[in-house]
Design a protein around this motif. Structure first.
Motif, mmCIF file in Angstrom:
data_model
loop_
_atom_site.group_PDB
_atom_site.id
_atom_site.type_symbol
_atom_site.label_atom_id
_atom_site.label_comp_id
_atom_site.label_asym_id
_atom_site.label_seq_id
_atom_site.Cartn_x
_atom_site.Cartn_y
_atom_site.Cartn_z
ATOM 1 N N SER A 38 59.932 -97.626 -48.250
ATOM 2 C CA SER A 38 59.579 -98.655 -47.271
ATOM 3 C C SER A 38 60.510 -99.861 -47.375
ATOM 4 O O SER A 38 60.959 -100.408 -46.362
ATOM 5 N N LYS A 39 60.828 -100.278 -48.611
ATOM 6 C CA LYS A 39 61.729 -101.416 -48.803
ATOM 7 C C LYS A 39 63.111 -101.136 -48.240
ATOM 8 O O LYS A 39 63.793 -102.045 -47.751
ATOM 9 N N ARG A 40 63.524 -99.869 -48.320
ATOM 10 C CA ARG A 40 64.851 -99.498 -47.825
ATOM 11 C C ARG A 40 64.829 -99.034 -46.374
ATOM 12 O O ARG A 40 65.843 -98.586 -45.842
ATOM 13 N N GLY A 41 63.650 -99.110 -45.722
ATOM 14 C CA GLY A 41 63.542 -98.733 -44.316
ATOM 15 C C GLY A 41 63.709 -97.261 -44.047
ATOM 16 O O GLY A 41 64.196 -96.866 -42.983
ATOM 17 N N GLU A 42 63.285 -96.427 -45.006
ATOM 18 C CA GLU A 42 63.483 -94.985 -44.870
ATOM 19 C C GLU A 42 62.191 -94.233 -44.568
ATOM 20 O O GLU A 42 62.190 -93.003 -44.536
ATOM 21 N N CYS A 43 61.089 -94.947 -44.353
ATOM 22 C CA CYS A 43 59.843 -94.255 -44.023
ATOM 23 C C CYS A 43 59.952 -93.641 -42.632
ATOM 24 O O CYS A 43 60.394 -94.312 -41.681
ATOM 25 N N PRO A 44 59.566 -92.381 -42.475
ATOM 26 C CA PRO A 44 59.749 -91.695 -41.195
ATOM 27 C C PRO A 44 58.787 -92.133 -40.107
ATOM 28 O O PRO A 44 58.985 -91.823 -38.946
ATOM 29 N N GLY A 45 57.712 -92.832 -40.460
ATOM 30 C CA GLY A 45 56.729 -93.216 -39.443
ATOM 31 C C GLY A 45 55.685 -92.131 -39.244
ATOM 32 O O GLY A 45 55.646 -91.120 -39.954
ATOM 33 N N ALA A 46 54.829 -92.335 -38.254
ATOM 34 C CA ALA A 46 53.735 -91.387 -38.001
ATOM 35 C C ALA A 46 54.278 -90.034 -37.570
ATOM 36 O O ALA A 46 55.272 -89.949 -36.842
ATOM 37 N N HIS A 47 53.613 -88.983 -38.029
ATOM 38 C CA HIS A 47 54.004 -87.616 -37.678
ATOM 39 C C HIS A 47 53.475 -87.284 -36.292
ATOM 40 O O HIS A 47 52.267 -87.187 -36.082
ATOM 41 N N GLN A 48 54.379 -87.137 -35.346
ATOM 42 C CA GLN A 48 53.989 -86.856 -33.968
ATOM 43 C C GLN A 48 54.123 -85.361 -33.703
ATOM 44 O O GLN A 48 55.212 -84.796 -33.818
ATOM 45 N N THR A 49 53.006 -84.712 -33.390
ATOM 46 C CA THR A 49 53.019 -83.286 -33.105
ATOM 47 C C THR A 49 52.834 -83.033 -31.619
ATOM 48 O O THR A 49 52.235 -83.832 -30.909
ATOM 49 N N ARG A 50 53.379 -81.917 -31.176
ATOM 50 C CA ARG A 50 53.259 -81.533 -29.770
ATOM 51 C C ARG A 50 52.140 -80.513 -29.605
ATOM 52 O O ARG A 50 51.758 -79.851 -30.558
ATOM 53 N N CYS A 51 51.624 -80.400 -28.390
ATOM 54 C CA CYS A 51 50.479 -79.525 -28.134
ATOM 55 C C CYS A 51 50.681 -78.813 -26.795
ATOM 56 O O CYS A 51 51.041 -79.447 -25.803
#
Length: 255
Positions: A38-51
């Motif tokens: 998180s400090k390095r800005g490498e968190c991918p964010g929420a996992h968005q799935t398709r349906c």
């Protein structure tokens, strides 16, 4: 200690290995790693799935038809209070590893954006996937047991089953069915001789699920009959030679 853990992970060690080597809880290691990213800005964010139902993602219909049969037989959907999304679990006996592999592959094909896992139980494994779109894909879910509530397919599900009937039948047989060798005694030339023949059984307490099975058998030309367990019509039998041969071509024994 935190930096030692991060250095070990950077060198290729897994979170579990770091936890064991440093005697630190696994959740703490995961938290340290998350905060560092998180400090390095490498968190991918929420996992968005398709349906396929919500976003129009392409669906492997043959795999879905098979998975639908497994779900109606030995599957259930549950969402625990501590989990953000529901999970689909199909219980597969350890004596049929091929069935378990087929179930795992079908889940991966139907939910390509989600991870599929196997949870060990006594004598079986729960093949499991988490997805917030399970309600979309299996609208038959509801409170209570399946045989105590109405089970009917949505029009879009019926279209898939009509296009892939054998996959649906195979899923039902793999969950709540079997292929056995039956026997009887006949008089041949005045002598009583044992006669053996193969037979398929499907057993389910839900009138609706049995009807879906029988309707699909009718569509592929398989003859069947109801055999009662006491006063309950729980069993659907396929015993005629031509129909058993047709089932053997597309289903066969569990393995």
């Amino acid at each position: 200690m935190r930096q030692r853990a991060l250095d070990l992970i950077a060198s290729g060690a897994t979170n579990a290995e770091v936890s064991r080597r440093l005697a630190v809880p696994p959740g703490t290691v995961s938290y340290w790693l998350h905060m560092d990213r998180s400090k390095r800005g490498e968190c991918p964010g929420a996992h968005q799935t398709r349906c396929p139902r919500c976003t129009g993602r392409e669906l492997d219909e043959a795999a879905y038809s098979y998975l639908l049969g497994l779900y109606l037989g030995d599957g259930h959907i549950v969402q625990y209070s501590q989990h953000r999304v529901p999970s689909l679990m199909i219980t597969c006996g350890d004596v049929w590893p091929g069935l378990m592999d087929a179930c795992h592959a079908a889940m991966e094909a139907v939910f390509p954006d989600n991870s599929v896992c196997r949870v060990r139980k006594i004598g079986c494994h729960n093949v499991k996937v988490y997805s917030k779109h399970l309600w979309c894909m299996f609208p038959q879910h509801g409170p209570g047991k399946k045989h105590e509530r109405r089970i009917e397919l949505e029009p879009w599900q019926q279209q898939i089953v009509d296009a892939h009937p054998w996959e649906f039948i195979r899923g039902l047989v793999h969950s709540d069915g079997c292929r056995i060798t039956n026997w009887t005694v006949r008089l041949v030339g005045g002598e009583r001789k044992r006669y053996e023949y193969p037979r398929y059984f499907f057993t389910n307490k839900s009138d609706d699920i049995r009807q879906l099975y029988c309707d699909t058998l009718d569509k592929v030309g398989v003859e069947w009959k109801v055999t009662r367990r006491g006063s309950d019509p729980y069993n659907i039998s396929v015993a005629r030679k031509a129909s058993v041969a047709l089932m053997d071509t597309h289903i066969g024994p569990k393995y």
